[in-house]
Design a protein around this motif. Structure first.
Motif, mmCIF file in Angstrom:
data_model
loop_
_atom_site.group_PDB
_atom_site.id
_atom_site.type_symbol
_atom_site.label_atom_id
_atom_site.label_comp_id
_atom_site.label_asym_id
_atom_site.label_seq_id
_atom_site.Cartn_x
_atom_site.Cartn_y
_atom_site.Cartn_z
ATOM 1 N N ILE A 9 4.219 -4.529 7.850
ATOM 2 C CA ILE A 9 5.536 -3.784 8.004
ATOM 3 C C ILE A 9 5.102 -2.078 7.554
ATOM 4 C CG2 ILE A 9 7.964 -3.526 7.409
ATOM 5 C CD1 ILE A 9 8.116 -6.255 6.784
ATOM 6 N N HIS A 10 5.253 -1.268 8.476
ATOM 7 C CA HIS A 10 4.844 0.030 8.210
ATOM 8 C C HIS A 10 5.715 1.025 7.905
ATOM 9 C CE1 HIS A 10 2.424 3.407 8.717
ATOM 10 N NE2 HIS A 10 2.416 3.792 9.845
ATOM 11 N N PHE A 11 6.148 1.324 6.722
ATOM 12 C CA PHE A 11 6.875 2.278 6.384
ATOM 13 C C PHE A 11 6.379 3.595 6.139
ATOM 14 C CE2 PHE A 11 9.152 -1.522 4.787
ATOM 15 C CZ PHE A 11 10.386 -1.435 5.552
ATOM 16 N N ALA A 12 5.394 3.893 5.787
ATOM 17 C CA ALA A 12 4.604 5.006 5.066
ATOM 18 C C ALA A 12 4.481 5.959 6.096
ATOM 19 C CB ALA A 12 3.212 4.622 4.762
ATOM 20 N N ALA A 13 5.213 7.240 5.722
ATOM 21 C CA ALA A 13 5.177 8.246 6.769
ATOM 22 C C ALA A 13 5.926 9.501 5.696
ATOM 23 C CB ALA A 13 6.138 7.909 7.786
ATOM 24 N N SER A 14 5.857 10.540 6.523
ATOM 25 C CA SER A 14 6.793 11.684 6.094
ATOM 26 C C SER A 14 7.942 11.641 6.910
ATOM 27 C CB SER A 14 5.961 13.027 6.357
ATOM 28 O OG SER A 14 4.859 13.040 5.498
ATOM 29 N N SER A 15 9.163 12.100 6.481
ATOM 30 C CA SER A 15 10.366 11.566 7.321
ATOM 31 C C SER A 15 11.474 12.581 7.098
ATOM 32 C CB SER A 15 10.718 10.384 6.673
ATOM 33 O OG SER A 15 11.329 10.394 5.410
ATOM 34 N N ILE A 50 -1.702 10.278 12.868
ATOM 35 C CA ILE A 50 -3.097 10.119 12.372
ATOM 36 C C ILE A 50 -3.174 9.039 11.476
ATOM 37 C CG2 ILE A 50 -5.543 10.967 11.595
ATOM 38 C CD1 ILE A 50 -4.486 13.648 12.897
ATOM 39 N N GLY A 51 -2.266 9.073 10.548
ATOM 40 C CA GLY A 51 -2.257 7.875 9.554
ATOM 41 C C GLY A 51 -1.907 6.554 10.125
ATOM 42 N N THR A 52 -1.186 6.424 11.121
ATOM 43 C CA THR A 52 -0.744 5.319 11.677
ATOM 44 C C THR A 52 -1.985 4.997 12.686
ATOM 45 O OG1 THR A 52 1.522 5.784 11.701
ATOM 46 C CG2 THR A 52 0.874 4.067 13.116
ATOM 47 N N PHE A 53 -2.728 5.832 13.147
ATOM 48 C CA PHE A 53 -3.774 5.461 14.129
ATOM 49 C C PHE A 53 -4.875 5.060 12.989
ATOM 50 C CE2 PHE A 53 -8.287 7.207 14.382
ATOM 51 C CZ PHE A 53 -8.458 6.582 15.529
ATOM 52 N N HIS A 54 -5.271 5.410 11.981
ATOM 53 C CA HIS A 54 -6.189 4.641 11.021
ATOM 54 C C HIS A 54 -5.667 3.212 10.836
ATOM 55 C CE1 HIS A 54 -8.818 7.932 10.270
ATOM 56 N NE2 HIS A 54 -7.809 8.614 10.011
ATOM 57 N N LEU A 89 -3.084 5.616 3.857
ATOM 58 C CA LEU A 89 -3.158 5.054 5.220
ATOM 59 C C LEU A 89 -4.594 5.827 5.692
ATOM 60 C CD1 LEU A 89 0.209 5.787 6.873
ATOM 61 C CD2 LEU A 89 -0.783 3.798 6.361
ATOM 62 N N HIS A 90 -4.673 6.896 5.380
ATOM 63 C CA HIS A 90 -6.290 7.471 6.015
ATOM 64 C C HIS A 90 -7.359 7.029 5.316
ATOM 65 C CE1 HIS A 90 -2.718 10.418 6.976
ATOM 66 N NE2 HIS A 90 -3.661 10.966 7.817
ATOM 67 N N LEU A 130 0.780 -1.214 -0.022
ATOM 68 C CA LEU A 130 -0.004 0.002 0.184
ATOM 69 C C LEU A 130 0.986 1.261 -0.115
ATOM 70 C CD1 LEU A 130 -2.518 1.653 0.635
ATOM 71 C CD2 LEU A 130 -2.254 1.379 2.908
ATOM 72 N N ASP A 131 0.822 2.126 -1.139
ATOM 73 C CA ASP A 131 1.496 3.081 -1.029
ATOM 74 C C ASP A 131 0.708 4.352 -1.672
ATOM 75 O OD1 ASP A 131 5.119 3.810 -1.058
ATOM 76 O OD2 ASP A 131 3.521 5.527 -1.970
ATOM 77 N N ASN A 132 0.782 5.741 -1.396
ATOM 78 C CA ASN A 132 -0.185 6.610 -1.948
ATOM 79 C C ASN A 132 0.935 7.488 -3.242
ATOM 80 O OD1 ASN A 132 1.640 8.351 -0.779
ATOM 81 N ND2 ASN A 132 0.216 9.459 0.490
#
Ligand SMILES: NC(=O)c1ccc[n+]([C@@H]2O[C@H](COP(=O)([O-])OP(=O)(O)OC[C@H]3O[C@@H](n4cnc5c(N)ncnc54)[C@H](O)[C@@H]3O)[C@@H](O)[C@H]2O)c1
Ligand SMILES: O=c1ccn([C@@H]2O[C@H](COP(=O)(O)OP(=O)(O)O[C@H]3O[C@H](CO)[C@@H](O)[C@H](O)[C@H]3O)[C@@H](O)[C@H]2O)c(=O)[nH]1
Length: 332
Positions: free
Chosen positions: A70-76, A94-98, A51-52, A30-32
C-alpha cells in the motif's frame, strides 16, 4: 497477509496501519519520516528509509514475503507543488518508479496506490465519476496521474495489478483518540481551523471568496481517515481475490465550502473562529465532490463516519489531547 505500507508513519498511512493490525494482518512500514512520526506507529516492523533507496527495498522484499504494497509515501501539498514542481516529480514519480521496479524484480505484483481527486483538475461534471476527464490544475495532481499511468502500463507489460484510490479530502482522526493528523507546517483546512479554536493561531485565512460557488469559497468533499483506511483493506482483499486492476473514487458525495467547514468547527468546538479573506491559492479547483458508487458497489465500501460533524469532532478530540502534535500529549 503481509503488507508493506510505504508512508505508514504519515497521517493516512498510520491510520491504515492501525486498521490493518486490528484486522489481524501483518504489516511492514517504510517511511523516511520527512513528514511522518514514529509515535504514530503501532508495533509494526519499521524501516526508516526512502523510496529511492533500491538497496533498502531489496532488503525488505528479501526479508518479508510481501503479498501487497500500500503506497502512501509522497509529497502531497497542492500549493507547495506549484512553487516547487520538481520536488513533486522527484519524490512522487521517480520515488514510485523505484518502488515499482523493485516490486517487478521481486515478483510482488499487487499495489494499492494513493491517488487523488486533484487529478481531475476543475471537473466539468459534479459529482465527479471515475470516467471524468483528468486534467490536473497543479503539479501534484499531474504527478499522481503520471503514476496511475505508470501502473496501468506496468500491468500490461509485467502483470503488476493495482488499485488506484482517488481520495478526496482526508480528515478526522482515530475515533479512540490514539492517533491523529500532525503536520508541521500544517496546510490542511480542518486542522488549521482547530488550531485557531485552540488559540494557537489568531484566525483562518480563507483562500478566495470569489469562486463560482454559493458563498464564493471552495467546496470539497471531506472523508473520514478511518473510512479511507477500510477502503485500502478492501482494495487489497479485492486485488487478491480478482487479480484485476481498478480505479476508485473515495468520498462522501457531499460538498462543504470553506465557510461551512469553519461554521461546523465552531459548532463542534463551541469556539468563535475569526477569519479573513485573502487571494486564491494557485492550483485550487473551485469544487471537488466525489461520485463513489463504484467503490461502494465493487469494494462493498460503506463509510462509517460520513457526517462532517463526526469528522471534525474526532479531529477535535485528538487535537485537544495533543495540542502541538504527538510530542505533546496532555495528561487525561
Ligand atoms: N491528505 C489528503 O487529503 C489526501 C488526499 C488525497 C490523496 N492523498 C495522498 O495520500 C497519501 C498520504 O497522505 P497523508 O496526508 O497521509 O500525507 P503525509 O505527509 O502525512 O504522509 C506521507 C508519508 O510519506 C512519507 N514519505 C514521503 N516521501 C517519502 C519517501 N520518498 N520515502 C519514504 N517515505 C516518504 C512521509 O514521511 C509521511 O510519513 C499521499 O500519497 C497523498 O498524496 C492525501
Ligand atoms: O488555510 C487554509 C487552508 C485551506 N483553505 C482552503 O480549504 C480547501 C481545502 O484545502 P486543503 O485542506 O489544503 O486540501 P486540498 O488543497 O483540497 O488538498 C487535499 O485534498 C486533495 C484531494 O481533494 C488531496 O489530493 C491533497 O493531497 C490534500 O492536501 C481549499 O479550497 C483551500 O483553498 C483555506 O481557505 N485556508
Amino acid at each position: 497477509m503481509t503488507i508493506l505500507v510505504t508512508g505508514g508513519a504519515g497521517y493516512i498511512g498510520s491510520h491504515t496501519v492501525l486498521h490493518l493490525k486490528e484486522q489481524g494482518e501483518e504489516v511492514v512500514v517504510l517511511d523516511n519520516l520527512s513528514r511522518g512520526h514514529l509515535d504514530a506507529l503501532f508495533e509494526a516492523p519499521f524501516y526508516e528509509g526512502d523510496l529511492h533507496d533500491e538497496k533498502l527495498l531489496d532488503e525488505i522484499f528479501h526479508t518479508y514475503d510481501i503479498d501487497a504494497v500500500i503506497h502512501f509515501a509522497a509529497s502531497s501539498q497542492v500549493g507547495e507543488s506549484v512553487e516547487d514542481p520538481l520536488k513533486y516529480y522527484e519524490n512522487n514519480v521517480i520515488g514510485t518508479f523505484h518502488l515499482i521496479r523493485k516490486m517487478v524484480q521481486h515478483n510482488v505484483n499487487r499495489i494499492v496506490f494513493s491517488s487523488t481527486a486533484a487529478i481531475y483538475g476543475d471537473p466539468e461534471f459534479i459529482p465527479v465519476g471515475e470516467t471524468n476527464a483528468t486534467i490536473p490544475t497543479n503539479p501534484y495532481g499531474e504527478t499522481k496521474l503520471a503514476i496511475e499511468k505508470m501502473l496501468q502500463w506496468s500491468d500490461q507489460a509485467y502483470g503488476l495489478k493495482s488499485v488506484s484510490l482517488r481520495y478526496f479530502n482526508a480528515a478526522g482522526a482515530d475515533p479512540q483518540g490514539r492517533i491523529g493528523e500532525d503536520h508541521d507546517p500544517e496546510t490542511h483546512l480542518i486542522p488549521i481551523v482547530l488550531q485557531v479554536a485552540l488559540g494557537q493561531r489568531e484566525q483562518v485565512n480563507i483562500f478566495g471568496d470569489d469562486y463560482p460557488t454559493e458563498d464564493g469559497t471552495c467546496i470539497r468533499d471531506y472523508i473520514h481517515v478511518m473510512d479511507l483506511a477500510e477502503a485500502h483493506y478492501l482494495a487489497v482483499k479485492k486485488l487478491k481475490e480478482t487479480n484485476e486492476s481498478a480505479v476508485y473514487n473515495l468520498g462522501n458525495g457531499q460538498g462543504f465550502s470553506v465557510k461551512q467547514v469553519i461554521e461546523t468547527c465552531e459548532r463542534v468546538t463551541g469556539v468563535f473562529i475569526p477569519s479573513t479573506v485573502s487571494f486564491r491559492r494557485t492550483g485550487d479547483p473551485a469544487v471537488l465532490v466525489a461520485a463513489s458508487d463504484k467503490a461502494r458497489g465493487e469494494l462493498k465500501w460503506i463509510p462509517q463516519y460520513p457526517s462532517l460533524e463526526a469528522i471534525v469532532s474526532h479531529a477535535w478530540d485528538w487535537h485537544k489531547s495533543y495540542p502541538y502534535g504527538f510530542q505533546t500529549k496532555l495528561p487525561t
